[in-house]
Design a protein around this motif. Structure first.
Motif, PDB file in Angstrom:
ATOM      1  N   ASN A 176       0.804  -1.238   0.123  1.00 31.17           N
ATOM      2  CA  ASN A 176       0.220  -0.022  -0.027  1.00 31.17           C
ATOM      3  C   ASN A 176       0.803   1.130   0.115  1.00 31.17           C
ATOM      4  N   GLY A 177       2.071   1.189   0.099  1.00 30.63           N
ATOM      5  CA  GLY A 177       3.207   2.237  -0.124  1.00 30.63           C
ATOM      6  C   GLY A 177       3.292   2.811   1.117  1.00 30.63           C
ATOM      7  N   GLU A 178       3.215   2.061   2.167  1.00 31.35           N
ATOM      8  CA  GLU A 178       3.429   2.596   3.721  1.00 31.35           C
ATOM      9  C   GLU A 178       4.797   2.197   4.001  1.00 31.35           C
ATOM     10  N   LEU A 179       5.386   2.898   4.681  1.00 29.76           N
ATOM     11  CA  LEU A 179       6.801   2.632   5.564  1.00 29.76           C
ATOM     12  C   LEU A 179       6.581   3.088   6.849  1.00 29.76           C
ATOM     13  N   VAL A 180       6.919   1.951   7.794  1.00 33.24           N
ATOM     14  CA  VAL A 180       6.399   2.109   9.143  1.00 33.24           C
ATOM     15  C   VAL A 180       7.590   1.559  10.094  1.00 33.24           C
ATOM     16  N   GLN A 181       8.031   2.524  10.932  1.00 30.73           N
ATOM     17  CA  GLN A 181       9.238   2.118  12.067  1.00 30.73           C
ATOM     18  C   GLN A 181       8.241   2.067  13.280  1.00 30.73           C
ATOM     19  N   THR A 182       8.795   0.857  13.950  1.00 31.96           N
ATOM     20  CA  THR A 182       8.178   0.525  15.200  1.00 31.96           C
ATOM     21  C   THR A 182       8.907   1.283  16.160  1.00 31.96           C
ATOM     22  N   VAL A 183       8.306   1.819  17.214  1.00 26.21           N
ATOM     23  CA  VAL A 183       8.837   2.670  18.316  1.00 26.21           C
ATOM     24  C   VAL A 183       8.330   2.043  19.680  1.00 26.21           C
ATOM     25  N   ILE A 228       7.603   8.084   6.129  1.00 24.78           N
ATOM     26  CA  ILE A 228       7.963   7.182   7.173  1.00 24.78           C
ATOM     27  C   ILE A 228       7.174   7.398   8.293  1.00 24.78           C
ATOM     28  N   ALA A 229       6.311   6.509   8.598  1.00 17.95           N
ATOM     29  CA  ALA A 229       5.402   6.561   9.739  1.00 17.95           C
ATOM     30  C   ALA A 229       6.204   5.811  11.148  1.00 17.95           C
ATOM     31  N   GLN A 230       6.003   6.642  12.103  1.00 18.97           N
ATOM     32  CA  GLN A 230       6.473   5.662  13.389  1.00 18.97           C
ATOM     33  C   GLN A 230       5.172   5.486  14.215  1.00 18.97           C
ATOM     34  N   GLU A 231       5.305   4.304  14.651  1.00 20.26           N
ATOM     35  CA  GLU A 231       3.962   3.753  15.477  1.00 20.26           C
ATOM     36  C   GLU A 231       4.671   2.881  16.519  1.00 20.26           C
ATOM     37  N   GLY A 232       3.942   3.161  17.753  1.00 25.16           N
ATOM     38  CA  GLY A 232       4.106   2.187  18.826  1.00 25.16           C
ATOM     39  C   GLY A 232       3.220   0.871  18.456  1.00 25.16           C
ATOM     40  N   MET A 233       3.808  -0.023  18.918  1.00 24.94           N
ATOM     41  CA  MET A 233       3.232  -1.437  18.953  1.00 24.94           C
ATOM     42  C   MET A 233       2.495  -2.008  20.078  1.00 24.94           C
ATOM     43  N   LEU A 234       1.817  -0.961  20.852  1.00 23.06           N
ATOM     44  CA  LEU A 234       1.226  -1.419  22.267  1.00 23.06           C
ATOM     45  C   LEU A 234       0.414  -2.239  21.802  1.00 23.06           C
ATOM     46  N   GLY A 235       0.393  -3.630  22.891  1.00 23.60           N
ATOM     47  CA  GLY A 235      -0.581  -4.543  22.890  1.00 23.60           C
ATOM     48  C   GLY A 235      -0.108  -5.526  21.701  1.00 23.60           C
ATOM     49  N   GLU A 236       0.880  -5.666  20.985  1.00 21.16           N
ATOM     50  CA  GLU A 236       1.217  -6.626  19.987  1.00 21.16           C
ATOM     51  C   GLU A 236       2.100  -7.280  20.783  1.00 21.16           C
ATOM     52  N   VAL A 272      10.300  -7.475   7.826  1.00 22.31           N
ATOM     53  CA  VAL A 272       9.956  -7.218   6.707  1.00 22.31           C
ATOM     54  C   VAL A 272      10.177  -5.952   6.360  1.00 22.31           C
ATOM     55  N   MET A 273       9.759  -5.024   7.326  1.00 23.65           N
ATOM     56  CA  MET A 273       9.828  -3.591   7.156  1.00 23.65           C
ATOM     57  C   MET A 273      11.258  -2.975   7.381  1.00 23.65           C
ATOM     58  N   ASN A 274      11.846  -3.417   8.325  1.00 25.61           N
ATOM     59  CA  ASN A 274      13.192  -2.545   8.414  1.00 25.61           C
ATOM     60  C   ASN A 274      14.051  -2.741   7.440  1.00 25.61           C
ATOM     61  N   PRO A 275      14.157  -4.108   6.800  1.00 29.72           N
ATOM     62  CA  PRO A 275      15.230  -4.094   5.643  1.00 29.72           C
ATOM     63  C   PRO A 275      14.798  -3.136   4.339  1.00 29.72           C
TER      64      PRO A 275
END
Length: 107
Positions: free
Chosen positions: A38-45, A67-75, A86-89
């Motif tokens: 979908n064209g999204e780049l996401v860094q987990t924080v 580049i979005a930064q998202e918390g993965m709270l609850g995952e 997948v995303m980081n590389p």
């Protein structure tokens, strides 16, 4: 007899935990692939307190570079590991470490 029941319970529990771990990782991988398509780049924080400039840093990454930064709270940890595998590389392929350092050093 009790020992056999205990060992059986441990084996069943261990196998179920393994499935949960695999499912979490597989779900993270699938989500990351879908978001990349979908064209999204996401860094987990990690969630926590940050310096005042972090909001500005996140906005620059999002608005100027997508580049979005998202918390993965609850995952689960497995989900996050799968997502990041997948995303980081892909992010590293597009942007090098110096790029991120230069964003943080902007006045």
């Amino acid at each position: 007899m009790k020992r056999i029941a205990f060992v059986s319970t441990v084996v069943i529990f261990s196998s179920l935990m393994g499935c949960t771990s695999f499912n979490g990782k597989a779900r993270g991988i699938a989500d990351a692939k879908r978001r990349l398509q979908n064209g999204e780049l996401v860094q987990t924080v990690t969630m926590g307190r940050y310096a005042d400039w972090i909001g500005e840093y996140r906005q620059i990454l999002r608005d100027e570079y997508g580049i979005a930064q998202e918390g993965m709270l609850g995952e689960s940890i497995e989900y996050i590991e799968g997502f990041e595998s997948v995303m980081n590389p892909e992010i590293s392929r597009r942007f090098d470490r110096e790029f991120f350092d230069s964003i943080g050093e902007r006045p």
